[in-house]
Design a protein around this motif. Structure first.
Motif, PDB file in Angstrom:
ATOM      1  N   SER A  63     -76.539 -11.059 -31.998  1.00  0.00           N
ATOM      2  CA  SER A  63     -76.377 -11.503 -33.214  1.00  0.00           C
ATOM      3  C   SER A  63     -74.867 -11.383 -33.907  1.00  0.00           C
ATOM      4  O   SER A  63     -74.520 -11.912 -34.729  1.00  0.00           O
ATOM      5  N   GLU A  89     -77.146 -11.844 -43.699  1.00  0.00           N
ATOM      6  CA  GLU A  89     -78.047 -10.835 -42.679  1.00  0.00           C
ATOM      7  C   GLU A  89     -77.618  -9.955 -42.182  1.00  0.00           C
ATOM      8  O   GLU A  89     -78.021  -9.239 -41.590  1.00  0.00           O
ATOM      9  N   ASP A  90     -75.867 -10.020 -42.190  1.00  0.00           N
ATOM     10  CA  ASP A  90     -75.271  -8.748 -41.919  1.00  0.00           C
ATOM     11  C   ASP A  90     -75.293  -7.505 -43.053  1.00  0.00           C
ATOM     12  O   ASP A  90     -74.813  -6.694 -42.598  1.00  0.00           O
TER      13      ASP A  90
END
Length: 127
Positions: A63, A89-90
């Protein structure tokens, strides 16, 4: 005994960059493999990146591959995580960890292999 202190977290817009630092105490920093992990709200902690004691070998979660870079400076007892092209999303609390290493090819992605952990630093990426 190793004590780890992370810094460099904060709030950044999507597409931006941050560099996390993890300062380690002790004289044997160069004998530890180092890793970064993260935990998002409501999720389990996950592997991000790891680096061997010499810095010659690294591994990344799929990812973050191509966006994050782990590095270390053994003279400064510090490991870094350069994070580029950040995505919402980090967003997570990022932890650094140290694993006693017996070879230059040891840089685990499994958190159970790590012996020492920092307190974590919050990274928030806004959309």
């Amino acid at each position: 005994q190793v004590q780890l202190v992370e810094s460099g977290g904060g709030l950044v817009q999507a597409g931006g960059s941050l560099r996390l630092s993890c300062a380690a105490s002790g004289r044997t920093f160069s004998s530890y493999a180092m890793g970064w992990f993260r935990q998002a709200p409501g999720k389990e902690r996950e592997f991000v990146a790891a680096i061997s004691w010499s810095g010659g070998r690294t591994s990344y979660a799929d990812s973050v591959k191509g966006r994050f870079t782990i590095s270390r400076d053994n003279a400064k007892n510090t490991v870094y995580l350069q994070m580029n092209s950040l995505k919402p999303e980090d967003t997570a609390v990022y932890y650094c960890a140290a694993a006693v290493a017996y070879s230059s090819s040891y840089y685990p992605s499994d958190e159970v292999q790590y012996n020492y952990w920092g307190q974590g630093t919050q990274v928030t990426v806004s959309s």
